[in-house]
Design a protein around this motif. Structure first.
Motif, short mmCIF file in Angstrom:
data_model
loop_
_atom_site.label_atom_id
_atom_site.label_comp_id
_atom_site.label_asym_id
_atom_site.label_seq_id
_atom_site.Cartn_x
_atom_site.Cartn_y
_atom_site.Cartn_z
N LEU A 19 0.97 -1.15 -0.06
CA LEU A 19 -0.09 -0.03 0.04
C LEU A 19 0.92 1.35 0.00
O LEU A 19 0.79 2.05 -0.72
CB LEU A 19 -0.86 -0.10 1.20
CG LEU A 19 -1.68 1.29 1.31
CD1 LEU A 19 -2.62 1.40 0.17
CD2 LEU A 19 -2.91 1.31 2.80
N ALA A 20 2.04 1.25 0.92
CA ALA A 20 2.93 2.41 0.90
C ALA A 20 3.31 2.57 -0.48
O ALA A 20 3.47 3.60 -0.92
CB ALA A 20 4.03 2.25 2.01
N LEU A 21 3.95 1.50 -1.10
CA LEU A 21 4.58 1.43 -2.30
C LEU A 21 3.57 2.18 -3.38
O LEU A 21 3.84 3.03 -4.09
CB LEU A 21 5.06 0.20 -2.74
CG LEU A 21 5.61 -0.15 -4.19
CD1 LEU A 21 6.99 0.93 -4.43
CD2 LEU A 21 5.83 -1.24 -4.58
N VAL A 22 2.20 1.84 -3.35
CA VAL A 22 1.48 2.14 -4.50
C VAL A 22 1.24 3.82 -4.23
O VAL A 22 1.38 4.75 -5.14
CB VAL A 22 -0.11 1.48 -4.21
CG1 VAL A 22 -1.13 2.21 -5.19
CG2 VAL A 22 0.29 -0.01 -4.92
N LEU A 23 0.97 4.33 -2.95
CA LEU A 23 0.76 5.64 -2.87
C LEU A 23 2.09 6.42 -3.31
O LEU A 23 1.74 7.57 -3.88
CB LEU A 23 0.46 5.78 -1.23
CG LEU A 23 -1.01 5.26 -1.11
CD1 LEU A 23 -1.35 5.32 0.53
CD2 LEU A 23 -2.30 5.66 -1.77
N VAL A 24 3.17 5.84 -2.88
CA VAL A 24 4.41 6.80 -3.00
C VAL A 24 4.72 6.75 -4.43
O VAL A 24 4.81 7.88 -5.10
CB VAL A 24 5.64 6.30 -2.34
CG1 VAL A 24 6.99 6.76 -2.97
CG2 VAL A 24 5.51 6.34 -0.88
N SER A 25 4.17 5.88 -5.28
CA SER A 25 4.47 5.75 -6.73
C SER A 25 3.38 6.38 -7.47
O SER A 25 3.62 7.21 -8.37
CB SER A 25 4.37 4.13 -7.23
OG SER A 25 5.50 3.39 -6.55
N VAL A 26 2.19 6.62 -6.96
CA VAL A 26 1.29 7.41 -7.50
C VAL A 26 1.84 8.90 -7.34
O VAL A 26 1.60 9.60 -8.36
CB VAL A 26 -0.16 7.31 -7.02
CG1 VAL A 26 -1.09 8.20 -7.60
CG2 VAL A 26 -0.43 6.04 -7.34
N ALA A 27 2.32 9.19 -6.22
CA ALA A 27 2.97 10.49 -6.13
C ALA A 27 4.03 10.73 -7.09
O ALA A 27 4.22 11.96 -7.69
CB ALA A 27 3.32 10.90 -4.66
N MET A 28 4.74 10.01 -7.52
CA MET A 28 5.92 9.89 -8.35
C MET A 28 5.31 10.01 -9.84
O MET A 28 5.91 10.82 -10.85
CB MET A 28 6.77 8.74 -8.29
CG MET A 28 7.79 9.06 -6.96
SD MET A 28 9.08 10.09 -7.27
CE MET A 28 10.01 8.89 -8.38
N PHE A 29 4.34 9.28 -10.13
CA PHE A 29 3.58 9.41 -11.42
C PHE A 29 3.26 10.72 -11.76
O PHE A 29 3.51 11.28 -12.74
CB PHE A 29 2.47 8.53 -11.18
CG PHE A 29 1.85 8.22 -12.78
CD1 PHE A 29 1.63 7.52 -13.54
CD2 PHE A 29 0.69 9.49 -12.95
CE1 PHE A 29 1.11 7.32 -14.63
CE2 PHE A 29 -0.05 9.31 -14.22
CZ PHE A 29 0.14 8.17 -15.04
N GLY A 30 2.58 11.40 -10.82
CA GLY A 30 1.99 12.79 -10.98
C GLY A 30 3.61 13.74 -11.29
O GLY A 30 3.31 14.63 -12.15
N ASN A 31 4.63 13.72 -10.37
CA ASN A 31 5.79 14.25 -10.61
C ASN A 31 6.32 13.98 -12.12
O ASN A 31 6.50 15.22 -12.69
CB ASN A 31 6.65 13.71 -9.46
CG ASN A 31 8.03 14.31 -9.54
OD1 ASN A 31 8.56 15.07 -10.72
ND2 ASN A 31 8.94 14.08 -8.61
N TYR A 32 6.42 12.82 -12.57
CA TYR A 32 6.98 12.48 -13.74
C TYR A 32 6.10 13.28 -14.81
O TYR A 32 6.40 13.73 -16.08
CB TYR A 32 7.42 11.16 -14.13
CG TYR A 32 8.86 10.87 -13.67
CD1 TYR A 32 9.21 11.19 -12.39
CD2 TYR A 32 9.69 10.22 -14.42
CE1 TYR A 32 10.64 11.08 -11.72
CE2 TYR A 32 10.86 10.01 -13.89
CZ TYR A 32 11.26 10.23 -12.67
OH TYR A 32 12.66 9.81 -12.30
N TYR A 33 4.82 13.05 -14.71
CA TYR A 33 3.55 13.61 -15.84
C TYR A 33 3.95 15.29 -15.92
O TYR A 33 3.89 15.52 -16.92
CB TYR A 33 2.22 13.08 -15.30
CG TYR A 33 1.22 13.60 -16.45
CD1 TYR A 33 0.82 12.49 -17.13
CD2 TYR A 33 0.82 14.87 -16.74
CE1 TYR A 33 -0.34 12.84 -18.20
CE2 TYR A 33 -0.12 15.00 -17.57
CZ TYR A 33 -0.53 14.05 -18.44
OH TYR A 33 -1.52 14.30 -19.45
#
Ligand SMILES: NCCCC[C@H](N)C(=O)NCC(=O)O
Length: 445
Positions: A19-33
């Protein structure tokens, strides 16, 4: 009565870690987008708002100027605020940056927005890495880092794909940037949820202490070996070529090769898509066979002719792009982008881990920070040069030859990369080698 002995807390369960990984990764998705949402609107800013290539490249470079500044101080914020607050803070800065860039086409505002993005996005990457290290330490840490980077790169690819799935927004420069602001809002929401999850589980599970964040300590830098500085040199020229090329790629394919925006976006997305799929495979392969400096040299050599091929080679027949609904692209452009995708998968997969062979563990934080700092100085400067060339040589649809000097400049950088990787290979083939040429776990005596 004796005091009860404090019981050791359990490590987070797999479900909690993922769960932690998914949430942190979605934050990173937004960053790279948000980082990559600028490329697809370059032509619209030029046509609708009269931006010059010089101005576009200054906006692009503002990110890296900010990144250099925050790399010097960002680690202190994360150590002081902790990962959960830092991730939310930096994701909020990314959102503010995206909104600022979408709000008006004033050059100064765009510049400020992109600078703000650098302030938020680079330390967000560092904070995300520190957070994952807490949850996955002693577990599937490398795998978790790999998934995190792949989801982030999916953000880059999605920004390119938005030219197709959100093609209606590309009637003006502003709507695609509002879409990026929406994606940044999703990233911030994930960051806030992560804050809640970490706060809720603190004291209930053993999250350990995040390792001190990678910080730049200039003391002792002179003691790093020549091999380290060759890798830094390669890192600088490699990213200073690939990131600016990507920033201008969609506009370039439209203006110089007459492609539709959707097709140009699909072509540009081949780089992050290849990296998602192939980088982990190269990582596994190199762990088995070693030969790291040789692979870096092969990657640099493969990159050398690509910018001249897109400039001078005949386009060849239009062929359907794999994994699309039949979008057709000139064969030469497809081959070049697939090869660049291969290089973009190979060099990072080998180069970043190679530093760990060369620098002792206690100095790794400083070594990586210095490498990223030099990288960002290069990524700040190169687009300014390419923008200058494009403006000076009148690059545009009426004069595609005006793009050639910029492509020669990328080629010169690629040649420099080949020189650095050759010097590295020579150093690592001699008596002072650090084991780069050996499989993982095997080092020379
Ligand atoms: N696409 C966003 C910029 C990422 C910059 C970051 N400092 C970086 O270089 N990451 C490594 C990579 O290969 O993406």
């Amino acid at each position: 009565m004796t005091d009860p002995v404090p019981r050791a807390l359990p490590r987070p369960s797999p479900a909690q870690r993922w769960l932690a990984l998914v949430l942190v990764s979605v934050a990173m998705f937004g960053n790279y987008y948000v980082y990559d949402a600028f490329g697809p609107v370059v032509d619209l800013l030029r046509e609708q708002e009269g931006f010059t290539y010089d101005q576009i490249s200054m906006v692009f470079s503002a990110y890296s100027v900010a990144a250099v500044v925050v790399l010097l101080i960002g680690g202190y914020v994360i150590d002081r605020w902790g990962t959960k607050r830092s991730i939310a803070l930096f994701a909020a800065i990314c959102l503010a940056a995206a909104a600022l860039m979408a709000s008006t086409a004033r050059f100064e505002t765009m510049l400020a927005g992109r600078f703000l993005l650098g302030i938020g996005a680079e330390p967000l990457i560092v904070a995300a890495t520190a957070a994952l290290a807490k949850w996955f330490k002693g577990k599937e840490l490398s795998f978790a880092f790999g998934i995190n980077l792949s989801i982030a790169r999916l953000g880059s690819a999605s920004a390119d794909w938005s030219t197709s799935f959100a093609s209606g927004l590309y009637a003006n420069w502003q709507d695609p940037l509002w879409l990026a602001t929406g994606v940044a809002t999703v990233g911030l929401t994930a960051a806030m949820l992560y804050w809640m999850v970490e706060a809720r589980l603190e004291g209930r599970v053993d999250l350990g202490e995040a390792a001190a964040t990678d910080r730049l300590e200039l003391k002792g830098m002179y003691a790093f070996s020549a091999s380290y500085w060759y890798i830094v040199g390669l890192c600088v020229v490699f990213y200073s070529t690939v990131f600016p090329f990507r920033a201008f790629a969609i506009d370039y394919f439209q203006q110089a090769h007459g492609l539709a925006r959707e097709t140009a976006g699909m072509l540009s997305s081949l780089l992050p898509v290849a990296a998602i799929i192939v980088t982990p495979l190269f990582g596994l392969w190199v762990d088995r066979v070693g030969r790291r400096s040789l692979f870096m040299a092969i990657g640099s050599l493969a990159m050398l002719p690509l910018f001249l091929l897109v400039t001078y080679a005949p386009p060849g027949p239009d062929i359907p792009m794999p994994f699309t609904d039949g979008t057709r692209v000139p064969l030469t452009l497809l081959v070049v982008m697939l090869m660049l995708g291969g290089v973009f998968s190979l060099i990072p997969a080998v180069m970043w881990p190679a530093v760990a062979y060369i620098v002792r563990e206690s100095r790794l934080g400083s070594a990586y920070s210095m490498m990223t700092l030099c990288q960002q100085v290069g990524v700040a400067l190169v687009p300014l040069v390419v923008g200058r060339f494009n403006t000076a040589f009148g690059a545009g649809p009426e004069h595609p030859a005006g793009y050639a000097p910029g492509m020669w400049f990328y080629t010169a950088l690629a040649a420099l990369g080949l020189l650095f990787s050759y010097l590295l290979w020579r150093a690592e083939s001699g008596p002072a080698a650090h084991g780069l040429e050996y499989p993982s776990g095997e080092k020379p005596a």
